[in-house]
Design a protein around this motif. Structure first.
Motif, PDB file in Angstrom:
ATOM      1  N   TRP A  14     -16.833   4.805   8.593  1.00  0.00           N
ATOM      2  CA  TRP A  14     -15.890   4.775   9.729  1.00  0.00           C
ATOM      3  C   TRP A  14     -14.622   4.028   9.357  1.00  0.00           C
ATOM      4  O   TRP A  14     -13.523   4.379   9.822  1.00  0.00           O
ATOM      5  CB  TRP A  14     -16.546   4.198  10.988  1.00  0.00           C
ATOM      6  N   VAL A  15     -14.755   3.021   8.485  1.00  0.00           N
ATOM      7  CA  VAL A  15     -13.576   2.270   8.046  1.00  0.00           C
ATOM      8  C   VAL A  15     -12.728   3.138   7.107  1.00  0.00           C
ATOM      9  O   VAL A  15     -11.499   3.230   7.234  1.00  0.00           O
ATOM     10  CB  VAL A  15     -14.014   0.959   7.343  1.00  0.00           C
ATOM     11  N   ARG A  16     -13.426   3.811   6.201  1.00  0.00           N
ATOM     12  CA  ARG A  16     -12.745   4.707   5.254  1.00  0.00           C
ATOM     13  C   ARG A  16     -11.979   5.798   6.009  1.00  0.00           C
ATOM     14  O   ARG A  16     -10.818   6.086   5.714  1.00  0.00           O
ATOM     15  CB  ARG A  16     -13.840   5.345   4.394  1.00  0.00           C
ATOM     16  N   THR A  32      -6.044   2.726  16.735  1.00  0.00           N
ATOM     17  CA  THR A  32      -6.754   1.812  17.638  1.00  0.00           C
ATOM     18  C   THR A  32      -8.210   1.682  17.163  1.00  0.00           C
ATOM     19  O   THR A  32      -8.688   2.506  16.380  1.00  0.00           O
ATOM     20  CB  THR A  32      -6.774   2.338  19.095  1.00  0.00           C
ATOM     21  N   LEU A  33      -8.871   0.649  17.641  1.00  0.00           N
ATOM     22  CA  LEU A  33     -10.283   0.464  17.304  1.00  0.00           C
ATOM     23  C   LEU A  33     -11.129   1.357  18.209  1.00  0.00           C
ATOM     24  O   LEU A  33     -11.171   1.140  19.439  1.00  0.00           O
ATOM     25  CB  LEU A  33     -10.694  -0.996  17.487  1.00  0.00           C
ATOM     26  N   ARG A  34     -11.731   2.352  17.605  1.00  0.00           N
ATOM     27  CA  ARG A  34     -12.622   3.264  18.331  1.00  0.00           C
ATOM     28  C   ARG A  34     -12.068   3.581  19.714  1.00  0.00           C
ATOM     29  O   ARG A  34     -10.910   3.966  19.848  1.00  0.00           O
ATOM     30  CB  ARG A  34     -14.025   2.657  18.395  1.00  0.00           C
ATOM     31  N   LEU A  53      -7.616  -1.985  -5.487  1.00  0.00           N
ATOM     32  CA  LEU A  53      -7.012  -2.121  -4.156  1.00  0.00           C
ATOM     33  C   LEU A  53      -8.041  -1.768  -3.099  1.00  0.00           C
ATOM     34  O   LEU A  53      -8.743  -0.751  -3.207  1.00  0.00           O
ATOM     35  CB  LEU A  53      -5.795  -1.197  -4.031  1.00  0.00           C
ATOM     36  N   ARG A  54      -8.116  -2.608  -2.079  1.00  0.00           N
ATOM     37  CA  ARG A  54      -9.077  -2.407  -0.991  1.00  0.00           C
ATOM     38  C   ARG A  54      -8.323  -2.467   0.324  1.00  0.00           C
ATOM     39  O   ARG A  54      -7.545  -3.388   0.540  1.00  0.00           O
ATOM     40  CB  ARG A  54     -10.158  -3.475  -1.055  1.00  0.00           C
ATOM     41  N   LYS A  55      -8.551  -1.480   1.181  1.00  0.00           N
ATOM     42  CA  LYS A  55      -7.787  -1.363   2.436  1.00  0.00           C
ATOM     43  C   LYS A  55      -8.658  -1.739   3.625  1.00  0.00           C
ATOM     44  O   LYS A  55      -9.772  -1.235   3.763  1.00  0.00           O
ATOM     45  CB  LYS A  55      -7.239   0.057   2.572  1.00  0.00           C
ATOM     46  N   HIS A  79     -18.445 -14.844   5.862  1.00  0.00           N
ATOM     47  CA  HIS A  79     -17.098 -14.260   5.872  1.00  0.00           C
ATOM     48  C   HIS A  79     -17.150 -12.853   5.268  1.00  0.00           C
ATOM     49  O   HIS A  79     -17.959 -12.588   4.372  1.00  0.00           O
ATOM     50  CB  HIS A  79     -16.148 -15.107   5.026  1.00  0.00           C
ATOM     51  N   PRO A  80     -16.255 -11.974   5.720  1.00  0.00           N
ATOM     52  CA  PRO A  80     -16.164 -10.671   5.050  1.00  0.00           C
ATOM     53  C   PRO A  80     -15.702 -10.866   3.603  1.00  0.00           C
ATOM     54  O   PRO A  80     -15.047 -11.861   3.276  1.00  0.00           O
ATOM     55  CB  PRO A  80     -15.100  -9.934   5.879  1.00  0.00           C
ATOM     56  N   VAL A  81     -16.037  -9.897   2.764  1.00  0.00           N
ATOM     57  CA  VAL A  81     -15.674 -10.011   1.340  1.00  0.00           C
ATOM     58  C   VAL A  81     -14.158 -10.087   1.181  1.00  0.00           C
ATOM     59  O   VAL A  81     -13.647 -10.813   0.317  1.00  0.00           O
ATOM     60  CB  VAL A  81     -16.258  -8.820   0.547  1.00  0.00           C
TER      61      VAL A  81
END
Ligand code: F42
Length: 148
Positions: A14-16, A32-34, A53-55, A79-81
């Motif tokens: 879903w992020v991708r 927007t978020l969902r 690179l990470r988005k 924490h997130p990576v």
């Protein structure tokens, strides 16, 4: 200057998908978020170990051209990576809020400055308050500011 390097999409589908559609439409869609209707922006970071690179889509918390990156991860215990990637490469962070990505510098906030931005973050996205109540860690707030 946009960041150069190999792009490694998120392992989360879903992020991708959000990143791909946002970029493809210059932010006219997937902004927007969902179904919350609340706006997101896309940050690009450089991996601490891989250099790739990470988005990262995050909620849009903007004030006077600066943006907060709230490492909430839904109130998860760690924490997130991307938080560690940003701490390791604070000058390799761009934000896209519309058609183009912009270069900037990222730094973690503390004390009163964090408090001001935390309040802005909760105003923009009230569930951040619930996420903080759910976890023992203090949710980091990183400030992205444009260069120059
Ligand atoms: N997350 C938030 O924390 N806050 C938000 O406000 C937020 C809003 C939001 C809105 C829309 C949306 O689509 C997503 C949103 N998210 C929000 C989720 C956010 O975009 C991230 O997906 C989430 O925070 C998880 O980030 P993460 O970096 O922990 O992602 C994991 C799933 C991930 O990508 N893991 C990679 C993997 O392959 O397992 C990590 C890869 C990585 O960065 N590796 C580093 C490297 O060098 O490349 C090395 C890491 C190391 O070992 O040191």
């Amino acid at each position: 200057m946009p960041l150069h390097g190999e792009y490694e999409p998120s392992p989360e589908q879903w992020v991708r998908d959000q990143v791909e559609l946002y970029e493809h439409t210059g932010g006219r869609e997937a902004n927007t978020l969902r179904d919350t209707g609340l706006p997101v922006v896309i940050f690009t970071t450089r991996g601490k170990k891989s250099g790739k690179l990470r988005k990262i889509p995050l909620m849009r918390v903007e004030h006077d051209g600066a943006y907060a990156m709230v490492a909430s991860q839904g109130g998860a215990p760690t924490h997130p990576v991307w938080y560690h990637n940003v701490k390791a490469n604070p000058d390799a962070v761009t934000v896209q809020d519309g058609p183009e990505a912009r270069d900037g510098h990222a730094r973690e906030l503390s004390g009163g400055e964090r408090q001001i931005w935390w309040e802005r973050a909760v105003a923009a996205y009230p569930p951040y308050g619930q996420y903080q109540a759910r976890t023992e860690r203090e949710i980091p707030v990183i400030l992205w500011e444009p260069r120059g």
